[in-house]
Design an enzyme around this catalytic site. Structure first.
Site, PDB file in Angstrom:
ATOM      1  N   SER A 153      -7.563   5.000   4.401  1.00  0.00           N
ATOM      2  CA  SER A 153      -7.437   4.371   3.075  1.00  0.00           C
ATOM      3  C   SER A 153      -7.733   2.868   3.182  1.00  0.00           C
ATOM      4  CB  SER A 153      -6.024   4.542   2.525  1.00  0.00           C
ATOM      5  OG  SER A 153      -5.911   5.755   1.838  1.00  0.00           O
ATOM      6  N   LYS A 177       5.029   2.040  -3.120  1.00  0.00           N
ATOM      7  CA  LYS A 177       5.023   3.449  -3.530  1.00  0.00           C
ATOM      8  C   LYS A 177       5.212   3.504  -5.039  1.00  0.00           C
ATOM      9  CE  LYS A 177       4.669   7.459  -1.442  1.00  0.00           C
ATOM     10  NZ  LYS A 177       3.897   7.721  -0.219  1.00  0.00           N
ATOM     11  N   LYS A 198       5.051   2.155   8.313  1.00  0.00           N
ATOM     12  CA  LYS A 198       3.857   2.896   8.734  1.00  0.00           C
ATOM     13  C   LYS A 198       2.651   1.956   8.833  1.00  0.00           C
ATOM     14  CE  LYS A 198       3.382   7.115   7.127  1.00  0.00           C
ATOM     15  NZ  LYS A 198       2.988   8.257   6.291  1.00  0.00           N
ATOM     16  N   THR A 205      -5.874  12.426   8.109  1.00  0.00           N
ATOM     17  CA  THR A 205      -4.482  12.604   8.550  1.00  0.00           C
ATOM     18  C   THR A 205      -4.414  13.568   9.732  1.00  0.00           C
ATOM     19  OG1 THR A 205      -3.732  12.112   6.341  1.00  0.00           O
ATOM     20  CG2 THR A 205      -2.166  13.241   7.764  1.00  0.00           C
ATOM     21  N   LYS A 265       0.858  -1.192   0.000  1.00  0.00           N
ATOM     22  CA  LYS A 265       0.000   0.000   0.000  1.00  0.00           C
ATOM     23  C   LYS A 265       0.881   1.225   0.000  1.00  0.00           C
ATOM     24  CE  LYS A 265      -4.145   1.844   0.656  1.00  0.00           C
ATOM     25  NZ  LYS A 265      -3.931   2.641  -0.557  1.00  0.00           N
ATOM     26  N   ASN A 290      -4.409  20.416   3.881  1.00  0.00           N
ATOM     27  CA  ASN A 290      -5.320  19.371   4.339  1.00  0.00           C
ATOM     28  C   ASN A 290      -4.979  18.883   5.751  1.00  0.00           C
ATOM     29  OD1 ASN A 290      -5.693  16.327   4.675  1.00  0.00           O
ATOM     30  ND2 ASN A 290      -7.254  16.844   3.181  1.00  0.00           N
TER      31      ASN A 290
END
Ligand code: NAD
Length: 422
Positions: free
Chosen positions: A349, A103, A91, A187, A67, A218
């Protein structure tokens, strides 16, 4: 290998010093599982064809499908993509998501593309990497200069190739196309839950503590408004052009209304004599909590000593340079590291992916409840690890993640299992 990737592996080695980890685990985590490079030929609006370099890395998938976001930036390269995929592995393990790390990126300056060119580039990326990504294999998301509509084009392209709607191939989609409620503020909200959960340990509290946030996008805005609404005093904010500071407090809702109307944060007023500062001065301003939420490499060996905040919450990815860490530690500062503080984004997500796969969608309250339930216990475990091993929070977060990844690798057997006498 570059400095960036070497640095990442040094962090891994440092974390391993605090655990009894088998060599097999370290051997596996030293290299990415697979990295694919491609060239994307894109038809431009003037009829010409331009080629863009693109990559996708699946660093480790022991704990589940990989992911991680797709970044569109002129400086993206294979080493950066591998390093970011490495960080994502940790993470996802910190948040205990059933994911490995991945990524992707394209070397492109999107400011030089028209919207139709951007759409063709996004679709070309999926055509090139369709056999590499997939809902059970590798699940991309937005990153720098990619957003909801880019994810919508990519999911659509994948669905066409699969000849079936496949929303779970990508997250960060618009809500109308299978995106999750609560992804927009995830986040900032995750960082807010971490801070509130560790208040006693950190010595901060609403009505008492002052917060400075670098950035007003954001991640920063949502964290600022949630803390403000709970009684924290937001005293400083910045965007790419200016910074404001007001010891009497700034209402982030009013500051955002000003920014939306005028196009900039500059000129927004707080409750008292609002001062203009430079971005560098804002980092060093008087406050109890500093939240870097804009860019990487903001706290460096040269300004670390001047930072006044006893608590730093890293909403941005990599805002503290490795050489600043020991300076902050020596000064008694507590850094809540990015892999914990901003893990709310990848957590929601994951919720989006779960909802897409089950076809059953949750309301915002359900998403918030589950996010809090996921992130708060991890913050507590990392705090306990920090105390138990007498290490800083960043190292504790890596140790915690590494322990989980090692357990998964161990569960398939290491040398000790296959050759107990060896
Ligand atoms: P964003 O584009 O919404 O906001 C970025 C903010 O930083 C903007 O207010 C911009 O004006 C400001 N900024 C840019 N240059 C600056 C400078 N030189 N000095 C001060 N401010 C500057 O981006 P975002 O999504 O809020 O992301 C911010 C950080 O959080 C990034 O490091 C990103 O990787 C990280 N992050 C974001 C998410 C997410 O879900 N949005 C998830 C994980 C990590």
């Amino acid at each position: 290998m570059t400095d960036l990737f070497d640095e990442a592996r040094q962090r891994l080695d440092r974390a391993a010093e605090h655990l009894d980890i088998h060599d097999d685990v370290m051997e596996q985590l030293r290299y990415p599982k697979e990295t694919l490079a491609a060239t994307l030929p894109v038809r431009m609006d003037d009829g010409s064809t331009r080629s863009f370099k693109a990559w996708r890395c699946r660093y480790d998938d022991t704990r589940g499908p990989t992911k991680g976001g797709i970044r569109f930036h002129p400086n993206v390269n294979i080493d950066e993509v591998m390093t970011l995929a490495f960080w994502m592995t940790f993470k996802c393990a910190v948040a205990n998501l059933p994911y490995g790390g991945g990524k992707g990126g394209v070397a492109v300056d999107v400011k030089h593309l028209s919207r139709t060119e951007l759409e063709r580039l996004s679709r070309a990326y999926v055509q090139a990497f369709a056999r590499f990504i997939g809902p059970e294999r590798d699940v991309p998301a937005p990153d720098m200069y990619t957003n909801g509509i880019v994810m919508a084009w990519m999911a659509d392209e994948y669905s066409k190739m699969a000849d079936a709607p496949t929303p779970a191939v990508i997250t960060g989609k618009p809500i109308a196309l299978g995106g999750s409620q609560g992804r927009d503020d995830a986040t900032g909200r995750g960082g807010y839950y971490v801070l509130r959960h560790l208040e006693k340990e950190l010595g901060v509290a609403p009505e008492k503590s002052r917060v400075v946030l670098q950035g007003f996008g954001n991640a920063s805005f949502h964290c600022a408004r949630l803390l403000h609404d709970d009684g924290y005093k937001v005293v400083g904010l910045s965007d790419s052009r200016s910074a404001i500071y007001d010891p009497d407090g700034i209402d982030p809702h009013a500051a955002m209304a000003h920014k939306r109307k005028s196009g900039a944060l500059a000129g927004a007023k707080g409750n008292g004599a609002t001062k203009d500062l430079t971005n560098a001065e804002l980092l060093e301003a008087e406050c109890d909590v500093l939240v870097p939420a804009a860019l990487e490499n903001q706290i460096t060996a040269s300004n670390a000593e001047k930072i006044q905040a006893p608590v730093i919450v890293e909403l941005a990815n990599g805002p503290t340079m490795p050489e600043a860490d020991p300076i902050l530690a020596k000064a008694g500062k507590t850094v809540i590291p990015d892999i914990l503080a901003n893990s709310g984004g990848v957590t929601v997500s994951y919720f989006e992916w779960v909802q897409n796969k089950s076809g059953f969608y949750w309301d915002a309250d359900e998403v918030h409840r589950r996010l809090k339930q996921t992130i708060a216990p991890e913050a507590e475990r990392i705090w306990a690890m920090r105390k138990k091993k007498d290490i800083d929070m960043r190292t504790a977060a890596y140790v915690h993640a590494l322990e989980r990844i090692a357990e998964a690798v161990d569960a398939r057997g290491t040398q000790d299992y296959f050759n107990p006498d060896g």
